[in-house]
Design a protein around this motif. Structure first.
Motif, PDB file in Angstrom:
ATOM      1  N   VAL A 265       0.819  -1.046  -0.033  1.00  0.00           N
ATOM      2  CA  VAL A 265       0.139   0.066  -0.155  1.00  0.00           C
ATOM      3  C   VAL A 265       0.806   1.361  -0.141  1.00  0.00           C
ATOM      4  CG1 VAL A 265      -1.813   1.190   1.376  1.00  0.00           C
ATOM      5  CG2 VAL A 265      -2.015  -1.176   1.249  1.00  0.00           C
ATOM      6  N   ILE A 266       1.934   1.182   0.854  1.00  0.00           N
ATOM      7  CA  ILE A 266       2.758   2.432   0.766  1.00  0.00           C
ATOM      8  C   ILE A 266       3.317   2.671  -0.779  1.00  0.00           C
ATOM      9  CG2 ILE A 266       5.342   3.089   1.577  1.00  0.00           C
ATOM     10  CD1 ILE A 266       3.306   3.549   3.676  1.00  0.00           C
ATOM     11  N   TYR A 267       3.721   1.486  -1.559  1.00  0.00           N
ATOM     12  CA  TYR A 267       4.612   1.852  -2.741  1.00  0.00           C
ATOM     13  C   TYR A 267       3.309   2.316  -3.545  1.00  0.00           C
ATOM     14  CZ  TYR A 267       8.620   0.518  -4.825  1.00  0.00           C
ATOM     15  OH  TYR A 267       9.918   0.643  -5.538  1.00  0.00           O
ATOM     16  N   LEU A 268       2.009   2.119  -3.389  1.00  0.00           N
ATOM     17  CA  LEU A 268       0.921   2.529  -4.281  1.00  0.00           C
ATOM     18  C   LEU A 268       0.934   3.976  -4.111  1.00  0.00           C
ATOM     19  CD1 LEU A 268      -1.695  -0.216  -4.226  1.00  0.00           C
ATOM     20  CD2 LEU A 268      -0.529   0.654  -6.406  1.00  0.00           C
ATOM     21  N   CYS A 269       0.899   4.465  -2.687  1.00  0.00           N
ATOM     22  CA  CYS A 269       0.467   5.754  -2.550  1.00  0.00           C
ATOM     23  C   CYS A 269       1.790   6.780  -2.303  1.00  0.00           C
ATOM     24  CB  CYS A 269      -0.277   5.629  -0.963  1.00  0.00           C
ATOM     25  SG  CYS A 269      -1.921   4.883  -1.107  1.00  0.00           S
ATOM     26  N   VAL A 270       2.851   6.237  -2.078  1.00  0.00           N
ATOM     27  CA  VAL A 270       4.055   7.225  -2.002  1.00  0.00           C
ATOM     28  C   VAL A 270       4.885   7.243  -3.248  1.00  0.00           C
ATOM     29  CG1 VAL A 270       5.802   7.899  -0.541  1.00  0.00           C
ATOM     30  CG2 VAL A 270       3.847   7.018   0.575  1.00  0.00           C
ATOM     31  N   VAL A 328       6.233   6.843   9.034  1.00  0.00           N
ATOM     32  CA  VAL A 328       5.372   8.153   9.404  1.00  0.00           C
ATOM     33  C   VAL A 328       6.424   9.316   9.150  1.00  0.00           C
ATOM     34  CG1 VAL A 328       4.525   9.478  11.178  1.00  0.00           C
ATOM     35  CG2 VAL A 328       4.173   7.045  11.284  1.00  0.00           C
ATOM     36  N   CYS A 329       7.424   9.246   9.172  1.00  0.00           N
ATOM     37  CA  CYS A 329       8.287  10.505   8.991  1.00  0.00           C
ATOM     38  C   CYS A 329       8.567  10.826   7.229  1.00  0.00           C
ATOM     39  CB  CYS A 329       9.926  10.062   9.574  1.00  0.00           C
ATOM     40  SG  CYS A 329      11.195  11.416   8.988  1.00  0.00           S
ATOM     41  N   GLY A 330       8.652   9.614   6.779  1.00  0.00           N
ATOM     42  CA  GLY A 330       8.836   9.611   5.078  1.00  0.00           C
ATOM     43  C   GLY A 330       7.376  10.077   4.663  1.00  0.00           C
ATOM     44  N   MET A 331       6.230   9.556   4.944  1.00  0.00           N
ATOM     45  CA  MET A 331       4.859  10.020   4.539  1.00  0.00           C
ATOM     46  C   MET A 331       4.813  11.462   4.822  1.00  0.00           C
ATOM     47  SD  MET A 331       2.617   6.695   5.559  1.00  0.00           S
ATOM     48  CE  MET A 331       1.196   7.417   5.291  1.00  0.00           C
ATOM     49  N   LEU A 438      -2.697   8.220   2.792  1.00  0.00           N
ATOM     50  CA  LEU A 438      -3.851   7.122   2.905  1.00  0.00           C
ATOM     51  C   LEU A 438      -3.265   5.935   3.577  1.00  0.00           C
ATOM     52  CD1 LEU A 438      -5.654   7.068  -0.818  1.00  0.00           C
ATOM     53  CD2 LEU A 438      -6.742   7.973   1.640  1.00  0.00           C
ATOM     54  N   PRO A 439      -2.252   5.567   3.514  1.00  0.00           N
ATOM     55  CA  PRO A 439      -1.771   4.325   4.109  1.00  0.00           C
ATOM     56  C   PRO A 439      -1.370   4.715   5.834  1.00  0.00           C
ATOM     57  CG  PRO A 439      -0.287   4.758   2.603  1.00  0.00           C
ATOM     58  CD  PRO A 439      -1.013   6.061   2.422  1.00  0.00           C
ATOM     59  N   LEU A 440      -1.701   5.976   6.236  1.00  0.00           N
ATOM     60  CA  LEU A 440      -1.452   6.206   7.694  1.00  0.00           C
ATOM     61  C   LEU A 440      -2.103   5.307   8.675  1.00  0.00           C
ATOM     62  CD1 LEU A 440       0.591   7.937   9.275  1.00  0.00           C
ATOM     63  CD2 LEU A 440      -1.081   9.781   9.311  1.00  0.00           C
TER      64      LEU A 440
END
Length: 459
Positions: A265-270, A328-331, A438-440
């Motif tokens: 999910v992170i890969y999709l959204c970031v 969290v920091c990266g997002m 969104l992945p938060l």
């Protein structure tokens, strides 16, 4: 050199070949257009055909590796890739070039998931963050250097030498694979090929790629509805099929593992959303703010520097901190960089630089952390299945990000107030910033760094 290092070297060479083949051709499009008399739409498919072949063959690669052995499949994939490269270098027409790019993609699609599965299986969990940092360095440097190398080749020889140049690299990787990779062990227990699952998954992936390609192009949105609908129905059919099958081609039960699921999910959204932001930012900075192409392209230099810092941070901090704080920091950093593009501050000289530094650090921190964490709790015997899911998602994420934000920008520009392009771009950047977050909720449910450390120690 240790046996696991040899496996990693073979995989990294193959990975570099795959990345170079995607990016080195970009500077050759004008030459291709002149010599092969190609239209703009045909030029767009030079990249899309490679991506199509790369994606649709991934589900089949893991079954082939189990049936015939990983080393045999890697060598075969390199030979297929070399065959496609030699043909592309001699292509007499744009149609022939597109077919041969598809063949190149089929070879690359077999190479990457099988090589990744072998490499991550060879390394213990506590060493995978360091391995990931090396993989991410390759993923950073090759796309950054490939277009410049392609430009030199086109200016001093011919675009055909871009493809001829792939042959010695493929030969090197093939030779090292035969010399360094462990011999294949015949398997008497490999499951029968899930032909129904293969047909459904290929239908879903091809339809999705076609739909995303059409939806992201101006004037083509109407063509996207039918393939996207087919993709949706086929995806539902595959989920149902995989639930009932004893040996599905793609094992969706692995998505129950939190780290792999969150990483996808992170890969999709970031990084996926960043691919779309990069496209929109290029148009915004040149068409609205009046920057030159050289000034816009130079922004990738601070982006790359920030990415390097992020990859180093992951390697040093992941074993003790775990995934959650890094995610969290990266997002938040990436979200801030995208949002900065929507503010008046970006018109100042330092504004675009700060935005790209924040996006480079934030997106790369999420990408490297997700790659480090995704396979942490995957058993060694299921690494191939996890790698297939990961690589399909990786390919689709970039197409999805470009399609979603490209379609959003087209809608805003066509339905906004005449002459208010600035507002439309800013609204699109704000949408992208929100998509990044969104992945938060999933990230906040991950275990703490102590739990991750205990998991590492127990493996």
């Amino acid at each position: 050199m240790s046996p696991r290092s040899k496996i990693a070297v073979v995989y990294l060479i193959g990975f570099a070949i795959d990345l170079a083949n995607m990016f080195v051709i970009n500077t050759a499009y004008p030459a291709l257009q002149r010599e092969l008399r190609a239209s703009v739409a045909q030029l767009a498919w030079v990249g899309n055909m490679y991506m199509l072949g790369l994606t649709v063959v991934i589900p089949l690669g893991i079954w082939l590796a189990r049936r015939f052995g990983e080393r045999r499949v890697l060598v075969a994939s390199l030979l297929i890739f070399a065959l496609g490269s030699a043909g592309a270098a001699s292509a007499p027409s744009i149609g022939a070039l597109l077919v041969l790019r598809l063949i190149q993609g089929l070879g690359g699609g077999l190479l990457i998931p099988v090589g990744q599965a072998m490499t991550y299986r060879a390394y213990p969990s506590e060493a995978r963050a360091h391995l990931t940092s090396i993989v991410m360095m390759v993923a950073l440097l090759v796309p950054a250097l490939s277009p410049a190398l392609g430009g030199v080749i086109v200016d001093h020889t011919s675009w055909r030498w871009i493809f001829f140049g792939m042959l010695p690299l493929a030969a090197l990787a093939c030779g090292l694979a035969l010399a360094w990779l462990p011999a294949d062990i015949a398997s008497d227990h490999s499951p029968a090929l899930d032909l129904r699952g293969l047909a459904i998954s290929v239908t879903a992936l091809v339809s999705l790629l076609l739909g995303l390609t059409f939806s992201g192009q101006r004037g083509m949105a109407g063509w996207a509805a039918a393939p996207l609908a087919v993709a949706f129905v086929a995806a539902l059919a595959y989920v149902r099929h995989a639930h009932r099958s004893k040996a599905p081609l793609l094992d969706l039960t692995l998505l129950a593992r939190p780290l792999l699921r969150v990483g996808i999910v992170i890969y999709l959204c970031v990084p996926g959303v960043f691919a779309g932001v990069n496209l929109i930012a290029t148009l915004y900075l040149q068409d609205v703010l009046g920057l030159s192409a050289t000034q816009t392209g130079a922004l990738m230099v601070p982006w790359a520097a920030a990415s390097f810092v992020a990859i180093t941070t992951t390697r040093r901090c992941f074993p003790s901190w775990g995934a959650k704080p890094l995610f969290v920091c990266g997002m938040l950093t990436n979200c801030g960089g995208i949002a900065l593009l929507a503010t008046p501050f970006v018109v100042q000289d330092a504004g675009p630089v700060l935005a790209f530094v924040a996006m480079g650090f934030g997106a790369s921190l999420c990408t490297s952390t997700s790659q480090s964490a995704a396979f942490l709790d995957v058993p060694a015997d299921r690494m191939g299945d996890a790698s297939a899911l990961w690589n399909i998602n990786r390919q689709l994420s970039f197409c999805l990000g470009v399609a979603v934000l490209g379609s959003a920008l087209n809608f805003l520009l066509s339905h906004g107030v005449t002459g208010a392009a600035l507002t439309s771009y800013r609204q699109c950047f704000l949408l992208a910033a929100l998509l990044t977050l969104l992945p938060l909720p999933l990230v906040m449910r991950l275990a703490t760094h102590r739990s991750t450390a205990n998991q590492l120690a127990s493996r």
